[in-house]
Design an enzyme around this catalytic site. Structure first.
Site, PDB file in Angstrom:
ATOM      1  CE1 TYR A   9     -20.002  63.615  46.534  1.00  0.00           C
ATOM      2  CE2 TYR A   9     -21.770  65.142  46.019  1.00  0.00           C
ATOM      3  CZ  TYR A   9     -20.818  64.670  46.895  1.00  0.00           C
ATOM      4  OH  TYR A   9     -20.689  65.246  48.121  1.00  0.00           O
ATOM      5  CG  ASP A  51     -20.536  66.407  38.104  1.00  0.00           C
ATOM      6  OD1 ASP A  51     -19.403  66.909  37.981  1.00  0.00           O
ATOM      7  OD2 ASP A  51     -21.085  66.249  39.209  1.00  0.00           O
ATOM      8  NE  ARG A  54     -31.008  87.399  46.626  1.00  0.00           N
ATOM      9  CZ  ARG A  54     -31.984  88.143  46.089  1.00  0.00           C
ATOM     10  NH1 ARG A  54     -32.306  88.005  44.815  1.00  0.00           N
ATOM     11  NH2 ARG A  54     -32.652  89.011  46.817  1.00  0.00           N
ATOM     12  CE  LYS A 101     -14.949  67.654  45.649  1.00  0.00           C
ATOM     13  NZ  LYS A 101     -16.298  68.041  45.410  1.00  0.00           N
TER      14      LYS A 101
HETATM   15  C1  LIG Z   1     -18.436  64.654  40.853  1.00  0.00           C
HETATM   16  C2  LIG Z   1     -18.986  65.583  41.895  1.00  0.00           C
HETATM   17  N1  LIG Z   1     -20.022  66.364  41.602  1.00  0.00           N
HETATM   18  C3  LIG Z   1     -20.558  67.213  42.506  1.00  0.00           C
HETATM   19  C4  LIG Z   1     -20.059  67.274  43.784  1.00  0.00           C
HETATM   20  C5  LIG Z   1     -20.701  68.200  44.790  1.00  0.00           C
HETATM   21  O1  LIG Z   1     -19.938  69.355  44.950  1.00  0.00           O
HETATM   22  P1  LIG Z   1     -19.882  70.220  46.296  1.00  0.00           P
HETATM   23  O2  LIG Z   1     -19.279  69.356  47.357  1.00  0.00           O
HETATM   24  O3  LIG Z   1     -19.018  71.400  45.898  1.00  0.00           O
HETATM   25  O4  LIG Z   1     -21.257  70.633  46.625  1.00  0.00           O
HETATM   26  C6  LIG Z   1     -18.969  66.484  44.144  1.00  0.00           C
HETATM   27  C7  LIG Z   1     -18.418  66.555  45.520  1.00  0.00           C
HETATM   28  O5  LIG Z   1     -17.646  65.732  45.939  1.00  0.00           O
HETATM   29  C8  LIG Z   1     -18.413  65.611  43.170  1.00  0.00           C
HETATM   30  O6  LIG Z   1     -17.375  64.806  43.470  1.00  0.00           O
END
Ligand SMILES: Cc1ncc(COP(=O)(O)O)c(C=O)c1O
Length: 379
Positions: free
Chosen positions: A98, A170, A46, A195
């Site tokens: 998001y 982000d 961990r 992604k």
């Molecule tokens: C811009 C963005 N940030 C964060 C996330 C969250 O990521 P995760 O689905 O890997 O938890 C997403 C998921 O679609 C996203 O599109």
């Protein structure tokens, strides 16, 4: 070294035990110690695992960061970042984050005494007005999902620092190949590695990148203390994915531009949101802070019925949430990714019932366009 070289080599020296050219999947929970306090740098998986360490070193290099921490998902990464804050702190966040980030802030973290104000971060004066005495962080996404609005990272970083705040970005939509927020003045970058970084739609993960040593120490502590780490196999999948990130992003960008131009010319489409088109209201800013425009596009079909027809008629494009994989995915934000956003608020953001989002993959672009063309013929 250049980006593509770093993507293939950083953190990925040949395995010292065997010479394996690919970082092994260290599928182990613990590490044997020679005697009390004498070990090879790893004690318990961990806290750290060599496969995860390789990925963290690699992603840090790609974002131009000194430190990177990998998590079980993008949401786990954002949650850990927010754990830098304390009850009573306030965050100014983008109004079009998001949905999962919005849900985490409003339905989880608000129960722990954090408060959030949502602003149109394209308008710096709106961000400044939202700052309060207890504000600690600005949290933005650029471009936004799905209408591809751009926030000026350098100007927002300047504003944040002039108020003694952190700026977190982000960077999931652009990947470090096209946009490096830390170099533009951000303090933290978060990613859903699910992604583009993974790129093959076969794993969920997340990461935080930082340059400041004190924050990084706290993040390292939190990663271990809360424990939402990325496992060795998922770390390995992302490591394998990023080796081709440069190639893939070039192709996503080339295909994205071609599909955006096709949609822009199409008589049945009234609006295309793509920062690479000169018609995008922030095209100049996008050119300044990004080195490419990526593969995310949304377009207006005019009605829910039309959107439904297009989504039902596509054959190559797959109707699915998520983005950033090699295959083209198509979706309906109003009823899928943004269903939890009240209709009035959705309309304010430009997320109409007729809006369709496409994550353009790296198939032959003629095939993607032909598929969209036959689907649009039906509306
Ligand atoms: C811009 C963005 N940030 C964060 C996330 C969250 O990521 P995760 O689905 O890997 O938890 C997403 C998921 O679609 C996203 O599109």
């Amino acid at each position: 070294m250049g980006f593509a070289t770093n993507a293939i080599h950083v953190g990925q020296e040949a395995d010292s035990a065997t010479g394996a050219i690919i970082v092994p999947i260290y599928q182990t929970s613990t590490f044997v110690q020679e005697e009390l306090g004498k070990h090879k740098g790893y004690e318990y998986a961990r806290t750290s695992n060599p496969t995860r360490t390789a990925l963290e070193r690699n992603l840090a290099a790609l974002e131009g960061a000194l430190f990177c921490f990998a998590f079980a998902s993008g949401m786990a990464a954002t949650n850990c970042l927010m754990s830098l804050l304390k009850s009573g702190d306030h965050v100014v966040a983008g109004r079009n984050l998001y949905g999962g980030s919005f849900r985490l802030f409003e339905r989880v973290l608000s129960d722990f005494g954090l408060t959030f104000t949502y602003a149109n971060t394209c308008r710096l004066e709106e961000v400044e007005q939202a700052i309060r005495p207890n504000t600690r962080m600005l949290f933005i996404e650029t471009p936004t999902n799905p209408v591809m609005e751009i926030t000026d990272i350098a100007a927002t970083g300047y504003l944040a620092h002039s108020h003694g705040l952190w700026l977190a970005v982000d960077n999931t939509f652009m990947s470090p190949y096209f946009q490096r927020p830390l170099a533009l003045g951000a303090d933290f970058v978060v990613h859903s590695t699910t992604k583009y970084l993974n790129g093959h739609s076969d794993g969920v993960g997340g990461a935080i990148m930082a340059n400041d040593g004190a924050s990084a120490e706290r993040l390292r502590f939190l990663q271990n203390a809360a424990g939402a780490i990325l496992g060795p196999f998922d770390s390995w999948l992302v490591l394998r994915g990023v080796k081709t990130l440069a190639l893939r992003m070039e192709e996503h960008n080339r295909n994205g531009m071609a599909v955006a131009k096709f949609l822009h010319r199409h008589p049945r489409i009234s609006m295309v949101h793509y920062p690479g088109l000169p018609s995008h209201p922030q095209h100049e800013l996008a050119r300044r802070q990004m080195t490419g425009f990526g593969g995310m596009i949304s377009f207006e079909t005019g009605s829910l019925e039309n959107a439904r027809t297009v989504l039902k008629s596509v054959r190559l494009c797959s109707l699915a949430e998520s983005l950033g994989g090699v295959e083209t995915l198509i979706s309906h934000p109003a009823s899928m990714t943004h269903a939890s956003v009240p209709p009035q608020h959705r309309n304010l953001l430009g997320i109409t019932d007729g809006l369709v989002r496409i994550s353009v993959g790296i198939e032959e672009v003629e095939d993607i366009i032909a598929d969209l063309d036959q689907a649009l013929e039906r509306i």
